[in-house]
Design a protein around this motif. Structure first.
Motif, PDB file in Angstrom:
ATOM      1  N   PRO A 186     -42.781   7.368  29.666  1.00  0.00           N
ATOM      2  CA  PRO A 186     -43.157   7.084  31.065  1.00  0.00           C
ATOM      3  C   PRO A 186     -42.270   6.002  31.682  1.00  0.00           C
ATOM      4  CG  PRO A 186     -45.087   7.147  29.648  1.00  0.00           C
ATOM      5  CD  PRO A 186     -43.894   7.166  28.735  1.00  0.00           C
ATOM      6  N   LEU A 187     -42.271   5.990  33.007  1.00  0.00           N
ATOM      7  CA  LEU A 187     -41.402   5.066  33.747  1.00  0.00           C
ATOM      8  C   LEU A 187     -42.215   4.368  34.826  1.00  0.00           C
ATOM      9  CD1 LEU A 187     -38.392   4.157  34.051  1.00  0.00           C
ATOM     10  CD2 LEU A 187     -38.191   5.894  35.823  1.00  0.00           C
ATOM     11  N   GLY A 188     -42.104   3.035  34.873  1.00  0.00           N
ATOM     12  CA  GLY A 188     -42.709   2.243  35.940  1.00  0.00           C
ATOM     13  C   GLY A 188     -41.657   1.852  36.957  1.00  0.00           C
ATOM     14  N   LEU A 189     -42.042   1.815  38.226  1.00  0.00           N
ATOM     15  CA  LEU A 189     -41.070   1.599  39.298  1.00  0.00           C
ATOM     16  C   LEU A 189     -41.652   0.598  40.293  1.00  0.00           C
ATOM     17  CD1 LEU A 189     -38.315   2.641  40.283  1.00  0.00           C
ATOM     18  CD2 LEU A 189     -39.517   4.324  41.639  1.00  0.00           C
ATOM     19  N   ASP A 190     -40.965  -0.527  40.459  1.00  0.00           N
ATOM     20  CA  ASP A 190     -41.404  -1.558  41.403  1.00  0.00           C
ATOM     21  C   ASP A 190     -40.391  -1.642  42.541  1.00  0.00           C
ATOM     22  OD1 ASP A 190     -43.119  -3.890  42.160  1.00  0.00           O
ATOM     23  OD2 ASP A 190     -41.230  -4.945  41.889  1.00  0.00           O
ATOM     24  N   LEU A 191     -40.857  -1.445  43.756  1.00  0.00           N
ATOM     25  CA  LEU A 191     -40.001  -1.515  44.942  1.00  0.00           C
ATOM     26  C   LEU A 191     -40.036  -2.924  45.507  1.00  0.00           C
ATOM     27  CD1 LEU A 191     -41.025   1.823  46.700  1.00  0.00           C
ATOM     28  CD2 LEU A 191     -39.087   1.424  45.194  1.00  0.00           C
TER      29      LEU A 191
ATOM     30  N   LEU B 124     -39.315  -7.158  37.097  1.00  0.00           N
ATOM     31  CA  LEU B 124     -39.302  -6.371  35.867  1.00  0.00           C
ATOM     32  C   LEU B 124     -40.698  -6.314  35.249  1.00  0.00           C
ATOM     33  CD1 LEU B 124     -37.848  -4.840  33.618  1.00  0.00           C
ATOM     34  CD2 LEU B 124     -37.245  -7.035  32.592  1.00  0.00           C
ATOM     35  N   GLN B 125     -41.388  -7.456  35.278  1.00  0.00           N
ATOM     36  CA  GLN B 125     -42.745  -7.466  34.738  1.00  0.00           C
ATOM     37  C   GLN B 125     -43.666  -6.571  35.568  1.00  0.00           C
ATOM     38  OE1 GLN B 125     -45.290 -10.644  32.704  1.00  0.00           O
ATOM     39  NE2 GLN B 125     -45.373 -11.178  34.882  1.00  0.00           N
ATOM     40  N   ALA B 126     -43.490  -6.546  36.883  1.00  0.00           N
ATOM     41  CA  ALA B 126     -44.314  -5.697  37.741  1.00  0.00           C
ATOM     42  C   ALA B 126     -44.114  -4.228  37.388  1.00  0.00           C
ATOM     43  CB  ALA B 126     -43.970  -5.949  39.198  1.00  0.00           C
ATOM     44  N   SER B 127     -42.871  -3.820  37.130  1.00  0.00           N
ATOM     45  CA  SER B 127     -42.606  -2.421  36.775  1.00  0.00           C
ATOM     46  C   SER B 127     -43.205  -2.070  35.412  1.00  0.00           C
ATOM     47  CB  SER B 127     -41.094  -2.166  36.770  1.00  0.00           C
ATOM     48  OG  SER B 127     -40.451  -2.964  35.787  1.00  0.00           O
ATOM     49  N   ILE B 128     -43.184  -3.026  34.473  1.00  0.00           N
ATOM     50  CA  ILE B 128     -43.792  -2.778  33.152  1.00  0.00           C
ATOM     51  C   ILE B 128     -45.307  -2.638  33.280  1.00  0.00           C
ATOM     52  CG2 ILE B 128     -44.196  -3.781  30.873  1.00  0.00           C
ATOM     53  CD1 ILE B 128     -41.422  -5.102  31.093  1.00  0.00           C
ATOM     54  N   ASN B 129     -45.912  -3.502  34.095  1.00  0.00           N
ATOM     55  CA  ASN B 129     -47.369  -3.418  34.302  1.00  0.00           C
ATOM     56  C   ASN B 129     -47.762  -2.131  35.011  1.00  0.00           C
ATOM     57  OD1 ASN B 129     -47.997  -5.896  33.080  1.00  0.00           O
ATOM     58  ND2 ASN B 129     -47.585  -7.031  34.964  1.00  0.00           N
TER      59      ASN B 129
END
Length: 394
Positions: A191-196, A379-384
């Motif tokens: 899976p992939l997390g994506l933070d804009l 980066l932490q936001a995308s991981i969360n």
């Protein structure tokens, strides 16, 4: 499955004149419908009409135009535009006005010449309509019109309808085609997390960073040039106010029209650069073949109210990115997860789960007081987001 294609046209001078006439008729009908319903609504507010009679439908207004307006000698120019295009313009106005009448939106704006976007709608009624060859297309009432881009639209495409628009002195056609629905079922990865964001456009949970296109020298030079051209346009308007002679005024008006087109083309060029960057980002994201993609449900409307960030937020085109990512994920059978906007993706420690409530927007590095984790905030936001358990499927 329906798919839209948009391509630029190269019409002749006669075709340009015909298109401009038809666009003018559609714009007039749109405004006339709104004005008619506006007067009826005013009578309703004053108690002269009940609520049922305070709304005129598109069909009733079309009959009113055909029976009462077109028969007048001063209004025969309405026949210069096709009946289907006229009816579509009225239906568009009805759709906008219904939202206001139901209390879902504000009163729709009237369309102004040279500023508002108006479409010229053509359905496919005959077999010869929208016949496509490599370098030209047969549009109803306009006949054969040359295409600027060869081979983009397939020659045997099953066209349903088309819409001709004008933007910055250029003419485009958007056609809707019926195609077979094909889903690419490829082997998926993790899976992939994506933070804009605004500092960087997107940060992936696998530490890939997509930079902000608005910070590049190419975009900054165009924005600087746009600012100069807008100043020139403003000076021309001021000059027109001061002039009293008719001849000089007419010459100034022609120069103003030329300057308006210059400004519009720079706006269009900037929009095209940003849209192209979004398309490339979406293609790269889907090309990684993740089993799922998780993004946050951003409150873009609320972010635009901040006068310090509104310009930067508008330049990122978050809504357009989400729409294109959703469509691309459906085509490639990828699950797109939408996390609630109140989810503390930036404040939550990805190691121990501690929530740092006093985290400021200026804090770009997250330091956890419980476990001592030091990590980039985005980066932490995308991981969360990748590890989020509560979400909805787009």
């Amino acid at each position: 499955m329906q798919r839209a294609y948009k391509v630029e046209l190269k019409p002749t001078n006669q075709q340009i004149q015909k298109i401009n006439q038809c666009l003018g008729v559609c714009r007039w009908l749109y405004n006339a419908y709104l004005a008619k319903n506006q007067s009826l609504y005013q009578d309703f507010k004053e108690g002269k009409l009940n609520k049922k009679k305070a709304f005129m439908s598109a069909n009733d207004f079309d009959k009113y135009i055909n029976n009462d307006i077109k028969v007048l000698d001063d209004c025969k120019w309405i026949n210069d535009c096709g009946s289907k295009a006229r009816k579509k313009a009225i239906c568009n106005a009805e759709f906008a006005y219904k939202k206001f009448f139901k209390g879902e939106a504000q009163f729709p704006r009237f369309k102004k010449k040279g500023k508002s976007k108006v479409g010229l709608y053509f359905p496919r009624n005959n077999k010869t309509d929208f016949k496509i060859e490599r370098h030209k297309i047969n549009i109803p009432t306009l006949k054969w019109v040359r295409l600027k881009e060869f081979g983009y639209i397939k020659a045997n495409a099953n066209v349903i309808s088309g819409t001709v628009t004008e933007q910055a002195g250029k003419y485009y056609i958007s056609i809707v085609c019926e195609i077979e629905e094909v889903k690419n079922s490829l082997p998926k990865t993790e899976p992939l997390g994506l933070d804009l964001g605004i500092k960087d456009f997107a940060i992936f949970s696998n530490e890939v960073v997509k930079k902000n296109i608005n910070k590049t020298s190419r975009v900054k030079k165009l924005e600087k040039k746009l600012k100069r051209e807008q100043v020139r346009l403003s000076r021309k308007y001021e000059c027109l106010k001061k002039q009293n002679k008719i001849r000089k005024g007419e010459a100034t008006r022609q120069n103003i029209r030329k300057q308006i087109v210059k400004v519009q083309r720079l706006h269009q060029r900037l929009a095209n650069i940003r849209t192209d960057y979004i398309n490339k980002c979406v293609s790269e994201i889907v090309g990684q073949k993740p089993s799922s993609i998780t993004i946050e449900d951003l409150n873009v409307k609320g972010m635009m109210k901040n006068r310090h960030l509104s310009k930067a937020v508008a330049g990122q085109k978050f809504y357009e990115f989400r729409i294109k990512l959703t469509n691309k994920c459906k085509q490639n059978d990828i699950e797109l997860r939408i996390v609630d906007r109140w989810y503390p993706s930036s404040k939550l420690c990805s190691c121990c789960g501690n929530v740092k409530k006093d985290l400021k927007l200026s804090d770009r590095i997250y330091v956890c007081k419980e476990c001592g984790l030091v990590i980039d905030r985005d980066l932490q936001a995308s991981i969360n987001l990748r590890e989020a358990k509560t979400y909805k499927i787009a």
